[in-house]
Design an enzyme around this catalytic site. Structure first.
Site, short mmCIF file in Angstrom:
data_model
loop_
_atom_site.label_atom_id
_atom_site.label_comp_id
_atom_site.label_asym_id
_atom_site.label_seq_id
_atom_site.Cartn_x
_atom_site.Cartn_y
_atom_site.Cartn_z
N ASP A 55 -1.81 -1.70 10.20
CA ASP A 55 -1.97 -1.73 8.74
C ASP A 55 -2.53 -3.06 8.22
O ASP A 55 -2.81 -3.17 7.02
CB ASP A 55 -0.61 -1.50 8.05
N LYS B 86 0.83 -1.22 0.00
CA LYS B 86 0.00 0.00 0.00
C LYS B 86 0.85 1.26 0.00
O LYS B 86 2.03 1.25 0.37
CB LYS B 86 -0.94 0.02 1.22
O1 C5P Z 1 1.10 -1.13 14.14
P1 C5P Z 1 2.58 -1.17 13.97
O2 C5P Z 1 3.22 -2.20 14.81
O3 C5P Z 1 2.99 -1.23 12.53
O4 C5P Z 1 3.14 0.26 14.50
C1 C5P Z 1 4.50 0.46 14.80
C2 C5P Z 1 4.67 1.69 15.72
O5 C5P Z 1 4.28 2.87 15.04
C3 C5P Z 1 3.79 1.64 16.95
O6 C5P Z 1 4.43 0.92 17.97
C4 C5P Z 1 3.67 3.13 17.29
O7 C5P Z 1 4.80 3.61 17.96
C5 C5P Z 1 3.63 3.78 15.92
N1 C5P Z 1 2.24 4.00 15.47
C6 C5P Z 1 1.52 5.06 16.02
N2 C5P Z 1 0.22 5.28 15.62
C7 C5P Z 1 -0.35 4.50 14.67
C8 C5P Z 1 0.38 3.44 14.06
C9 C5P Z 1 1.68 3.23 14.49
O8 C5P Z 1 2.03 5.78 16.89
N3 C5P Z 1 -1.62 4.74 14.31
#
Ligand code: C5P
Length: 315
Positions: free
Chosen positions: A152, A12
């Site tokens: 995601d 994406k």
């Molecule tokens: O969901 P994912 O593990 O990919 O996200 C990685 C990091 O990115 C999270 O631990 C957070 O610190 C940050 N994040 C965030 N807000 C979001 C998505 C991700 O702060 N909506």
């Protein structure tokens, strides 16, 4: 009995990424327009044993069609591995042991949600395996697992073009007409996602211009009209500022990519730069041009929107 299940899911780009307040759970509220592209990950579950109790994943192997990362990613922490075990545990019937084989075509840690696509494809593949044993889970259960695996992953399951709110995992499909033609350039200067978000929080204390961009009305109208020129003008990413601060060399790539294509933005938390072009031929030309100028960067072309995670084959 079933010997192999193959599923795929898209990478994406965020056409819009507006980052709101930091939340108590460590995430940020987002207003994101996700757009799936036809650069897809493939996940194959090969049955290697009889149904029995305990974990179902015997092993995992990733084949890289993009540059491989420094560390080994084929273990129980991998989102695809966790996705298969989650479905198997909820299915409530004995499933056979499987080997997971991933064909990786989306950049690793590039800001295009390749790992999330692996998880989404693994979820639908594992559900197809559970279905063979009369224990398919409903779509809501898959969405719930997806959201628990990462912000995601639900979009990788859904595909198309969608508005994401909350952590980015509360999705509403968006209308769009026509195809968007892209070049993706990964300068391989890794940007940890969490660090990009927290640097944005810091930068906002001193730079009042970095307000959250939460309005997607113009982009939405441009997509509905199928007007690529307006879509290009409306592309926006709040994480671009922290990405440029962390990796100043990104600025030169963004400028060159914006000149080669119609408009260039950082994809997600980066470092991949997404370049919107006029048509497939323009995208091919821009890809060749940027690959020549930025020696060592990885480059591919892709189109969107593309469909979500889907089972390709059960045999
Ligand atoms: O969901 P994912 O593990 O990919 O996200 C990685 C990091 O990115 C999270 O631990 C957070 O610190 C940050 N994040 C965030 N807000 C979001 C998505 C991700 O702060 N909506």
């Amino acid at each position: 009995m079933v010997r192999e299940i193959v599923a795929s899911a898209p990478g994406k780009v965020n056409l819009h990424l507006g980052v709101g307040e930091a939340r108590a759970d460590g995430y940020h509220d987002l207003v994101s327009v996700f757009h799936a592209v036809d650069r897809r990950e493939t996940v194959r579950l090969a049955v290697v044993g009889e149904p029995g109790a305990g974990p179902v994943v015997e092993s995992m192997r990733t084949t890289f069609f993009v540059d491989r990362p420094g560390e080994d990613i084929d273990g129980p922490k991998n989102l695809a591995w966790r996705a298969v075990e989650a479905v198997a545990a909820r299915a409530g019937v004995a499933l056979p042991k499987v080997r997971i084989e991933v064909d990786k075509r989306v950049f690793v840690a590039g800001g295009m949600a390749g790992g999330s696509a692996d998880a989404a494809a693994a979820l639908v593949a594992a559900n197809a395996l559970a279905a063979e044993y009369g224990a398919a889970l409903p779509p809501e259960a898959l969405h719930e697992f997806a959201a628990s695996l990462g912000a995601d992953v639900p979009f990788a399951l859904a595909g198309g073009t969608a508005l994401g709110t909350g952590r980015g995992d509360e999705l509403a499909p968006m209308l769009s007409r026509g195809r968007l033609h892209w070049v993706f350039v990964n300068p391989k200067i890794g940007i940890p996602t969490g660090e990009a978000f927290s640097l944005l929080d810091d930068l906002r204390h001193t730079n009042p211009a970095l307000v959250p961009h939460l309005n997607t009305a113009e982009l939405s109208q441009a997509l509905t009209a199928g007007d690529a020129t307006r879509v290009a003008a409306a592309l926006h990413n709040d994480l671009e500022a922290p990405a440029l601060q962390m990796r100043p060399v990104l600025r030169g790539l963004l400028e060159a990519a914006g000149e080669a294509g119609r408009r260039a933005v950082v994809s997600g938390s980066g470092p991949t730069v997404a370049v919107l072009c006029d048509d497939a031929e323009h995208a091919r030309w821009a890809a060749e041009h940027l690959a020549a100028e930025f020696d060592g960067a990885e480059v591919f072309v892709a189109e969107g929107p593309d469909g979500g995670a889907v089972v390709e084959r059960v045999c």
